[in-house]
Scaffold this motif. Structure first.
Motif: not given
Length: 283
Positions: A44, A40, A71-72, A48, A51
């Motif tokens: 991320l 994870e 989740k993102y 990074e 959007n």
């Protein structure tokens, strides 16, 4: 002949993973919480500064990366040839999840559509990775990222495969000999899948012997990726260290991290001591 092998590899993957699908989430160590947290963090890192809303997961299986990504992001497309695996994907949550049962090299994907693509413990299941990388590249937006991980490091596999199964080695070496060179025996015994099918299902690992970093980077750049960040992980003996009950859990993970940091600093001299590789490539 090449086309026959290509088809054989696809068929072997379907056969193997259809057989393993019921137990996949419990028999594969990458579902352990500590590994999920590490993956994870890498995911991320890949998204990074952007959007990210749309994600493509290649070789999605039962949804390991989908469970992290949803989740993102708002929309995830998962591609895998084995329906028995994708039938087990958890589609709950706020993200829209679209599943395509197709070869990742040939799956119909929208062009310039995804912010991020993932391929976790997958590329070594392919006969040839370039067509899949092309498909991923074309589907990514400009500046999009491809995050791949947990694929075999050729230099580690090469070293282990040269060792004598009955040699007088420490446990940590004997363990790797069994896991690397004789994994097909374990799969045949526990899942009733022949060695030939298993080895073709993991063609890039068991037949080609894993990935060389320099060749993989060259392939990614030939496809069109402009930047490749390469990394190594899971050093030999790490599993034994973090499971050593003579230390507390906190001590085990601390010592493993210190060892990992030291070996990372010793790259490229230490790269044959790391079992797996991964990368983040930018379009």
């Amino acid at each position: 002949m090449e086309q026959n092998i290509y088809a054989k590899v696809v068929e072997a993957n379907i056969a193997l993973h259809s057989k393993m699908s019921e137990h996949y989430n419990t028999c594969e160590p990458h579902f352990r919480p500590e590994n999920v947290a590490k993956v994870e963090a890498n995911f991320l890192k890949a998204i990074e500064g952007m959007n990210a809303e749309k994600m493509l997961d290649l070789g999605c299986g039962t949804g390991f990366m989908i469970n992290i990504g949803k989740k993102y992001v708002k929309e995830i497309w998962g591609v895998d040839v084995t329906k028995a695996m994708t039938d087990r994907i958890d589609k709950s949550g706020n993200a829209e999840i679209i599943v395509i049962n197709e070869d990742t090299a040939q799956a119909p994907l929208p062009v310039n559509y995804f912010d991020v693509a993932t391929a976790y413990s997958f590329l070594h299941h392919l006969y040839e990775i370039t067509p899949t990388l092309h498909n991923a590249y074309n589907s990514l937006k400009e500046g999009g990222k491809l995050y791949a991980d947990l694929d075999p490091n050729y230099y580690f596999w090469e070293g282990v495969n040269q060792l004598d199964r009955n040699g007088n080695y420490d446990f940590i070496v004997k363990r790797e000999i069994e896991a690397v060179t004789y994994k097909d025996e374990d799969i045949e015994k526990n899942f009733g899948v022949s060695k030939e099918i298993f080895n073709h299902a993991e063609f890039g690992k068991n037949i080609q012997g894993g990935f060389r970093d320099e060749e993989l980077i060259a392939t990614l750049k030939s496809v069109g990726f402009t930047k490749v960040e390469f990394f190594y992980h899971w050093f030999i003996g790490q599993g034994a260290l973090i499971n050593d009950q003579s230390y507390t859990k906190e001590e085990r993970f601390k010592y493993a991290e210190v060892m990992n940091e030291t070996l990372q600093k010793a790259l490229p001299l230490s790269k044959n001591l790391f079992k797996y590789i991964g990368f983040i490539a930018t379009k």
